[in-house]
Design a protein around this motif. Structure first.
Motif, mmCIF file in Angstrom:
data_model
loop_
_atom_site.group_PDB
_atom_site.id
_atom_site.type_symbol
_atom_site.label_atom_id
_atom_site.label_comp_id
_atom_site.label_asym_id
_atom_site.label_seq_id
_atom_site.Cartn_x
_atom_site.Cartn_y
_atom_site.Cartn_z
ATOM 1 N N ALA A 67 60.944 34.148 28.573
ATOM 2 C CA ALA A 67 60.107 35.351 28.580
ATOM 3 C C ALA A 67 60.962 36.613 28.562
ATOM 4 N N ASP A 68 62.134 36.539 29.192
ATOM 5 C CA ASP A 68 63.022 37.699 29.282
ATOM 6 C C ASP A 68 64.357 37.419 28.611
ATOM 7 N N GLY A 69 64.383 36.607 27.576
ATOM 8 C CA GLY A 69 65.533 35.994 26.930
ATOM 9 C C GLY A 69 66.744 36.786 26.516
ATOM 10 N N ASP A 70 67.489 37.334 27.449
ATOM 11 C CA ASP A 70 68.775 37.939 27.117
ATOM 12 C C ASP A 70 69.816 36.851 26.924
ATOM 13 N N ARG A 71 70.840 37.167 26.119
ATOM 14 C CA ARG A 71 71.958 36.244 25.926
ATOM 15 C C ARG A 71 72.578 35.878 27.262
ATOM 16 N N GLY A 72 72.814 34.584 27.443
ATOM 17 C CA GLY A 72 73.499 34.134 28.635
ATOM 18 C C GLY A 72 72.643 34.026 29.874
ATOM 19 N N MET A 73 71.398 34.446 29.820
ATOM 20 C CA MET A 73 70.522 34.415 30.986
ATOM 21 C C MET A 73 69.745 33.100 31.067
ATOM 22 N N LEU A 74 70.288 32.048 30.560
ATOM 23 C CA LEU A 74 69.579 30.780 30.473
ATOM 24 C C LEU A 74 69.137 30.253 31.829
ATOM 25 N N PHE A 75 70.018 30.289 32.806
ATOM 26 C CA PHE A 75 69.744 29.676 34.102
ATOM 27 C C PHE A 75 68.763 30.476 34.949
ATOM 28 N N GLU A 76 68.726 31.781 34.740
ATOM 29 C CA GLU A 76 67.858 32.638 35.540
ATOM 30 C C GLU A 76 66.528 32.947 34.862
ATOM 31 N N ALA A 77 66.393 32.592 33.613
ATOM 32 C CA ALA A 77 65.229 32.993 32.820
ATOM 33 C C ALA A 77 63.946 32.275 33.241
ATOM 34 N N ASP A 78 62.845 32.912 32.921
ATOM 35 C CA ASP A 78 61.518 32.326 33.103
ATOM 36 C C ASP A 78 61.151 31.650 31.785
ATOM 37 N N TRP A 79 61.059 30.328 31.795
ATOM 38 C CA TRP A 79 60.791 29.552 30.588
ATOM 39 C C TRP A 79 59.334 29.123 30.489
ATOM 40 N N GLY A 80 58.494 29.592 31.367
ATOM 41 C CA GLY A 80 57.071 29.277 31.302
ATOM 42 C C GLY A 80 56.809 27.781 31.344
ATOM 43 N N ALA A 81 55.962 27.301 30.438
ATOM 44 C CA ALA A 81 55.563 25.890 30.410
ATOM 45 C C ALA A 81 56.719 24.942 30.110
ATOM 46 N N TRP A 82 57.835 25.469 29.615
ATOM 47 C CA TRP A 82 58.995 24.625 29.286
ATOM 48 C C TRP A 82 59.778 24.251 30.547
ATOM 49 N N GLY A 83 59.424 24.808 31.669
ATOM 50 C CA GLY A 83 60.018 24.440 32.952
ATOM 51 C C GLY A 83 61.325 25.152 33.253
ATOM 52 N N GLU A 84 61.853 24.819 34.405
ATOM 53 C CA GLU A 84 63.121 25.393 34.851
ATOM 54 C C GLU A 84 64.250 24.908 33.955
ATOM 55 N N PHE A 85 65.156 25.808 33.626
ATOM 56 C CA PHE A 85 66.272 25.468 32.754
ATOM 57 C C PHE A 85 67.169 24.434 33.426
ATOM 58 N N ALA A 86 67.617 23.457 32.650
ATOM 59 C CA ALA A 86 68.475 22.390 33.162
ATOM 60 C C ALA A 86 69.484 22.000 32.096
#
Length: 180
Positions: free
Chosen positions: A50-69
């Motif tokens: 939702a807030d997809g800045d470069r490198g922000m993978l671990f902290e990002a809100d991925w909505g229905a795709w779940g927590e980044f892993a």
């Protein structure tokens, strides 16, 4: 009707924040590839923060795709300055559509350059599995299935282009047209 989930994962030679021309080229190529794949027949969706800045993978809100892993074997950084990975999670109508998108056009050209950007890890770099219509695969699903593929080989739970399985679990046999 079942949908095909695809998770890809690669360890980059340089962190995403690296200002070098090679990293910029990777980003530019990746952006063009994503725009092209989004227009491919059979493509349904991909995980976007939702807030997809470069490198922000671990902290990002991925909505229905779940927590980044990420897979257990990823040993590089997890901050904006140190993250050195490229990963995707997407949904397709069928295997043929995904095969055509991955092994033709801009994505094929990018695959030909993958050793410029990615480390060779000895681990699989993608995995497929079937999901029910209306179900969004999660990052954790992708990681779990990629690790399963690495540990146990292709199965209905986690498979590749070369060793595909039908939605009901039956093997389709190797696809001789598929590259890996």
């Amino acid at each position: 009707m079942p949908r095909l989930a695809l998770y890809t994962f690669g360890v980059l030679k340089s962190p995403l924040a690296d200002p070098s021309p090679l990293t910029r080229e990777f980003y530019e190529t990746g952006g063009a590839v994503y725009r092209n794949i989004g227009r491919q027949p059979g493509y349904l969706a991909h995980a976007e923060a939702a807030d997809g800045d470069r490198g922000m993978l671990f902290e990002a809100d991925w909505g229905a795709w779940g927590e980044f892993a990420v897979p257990a074997w990823y040993g590089k950084g997890r901050t904006v300055e140190t993250t050195a990975l490229a990963t995707t999670l997407s949904l397709w109508t069928d295997l043929r559509s995904a095969l055509d998108a991955v092994y033709t056009g801009l994505h094929r050209e990018a695959l030909n350059r993958r050793h410029d950007w990615f480390e060779r890890t000895g681990h699989p770099n993608y995995v497929f599995w079937w999901v029910s219509e209306g179900v969004a695969p999660t990052w954790q699903d992708g990681v779990s299935r990629l690790e399963h593929l690495h540990d146990h080989g292709p199965a209905p739970h986690a498979f590749t282009f070369r060793h595909p399985f039908a939605p009901e679990g039956g093997s389709r046999g190797p696809d001789p047209t598929a590259g890996e």
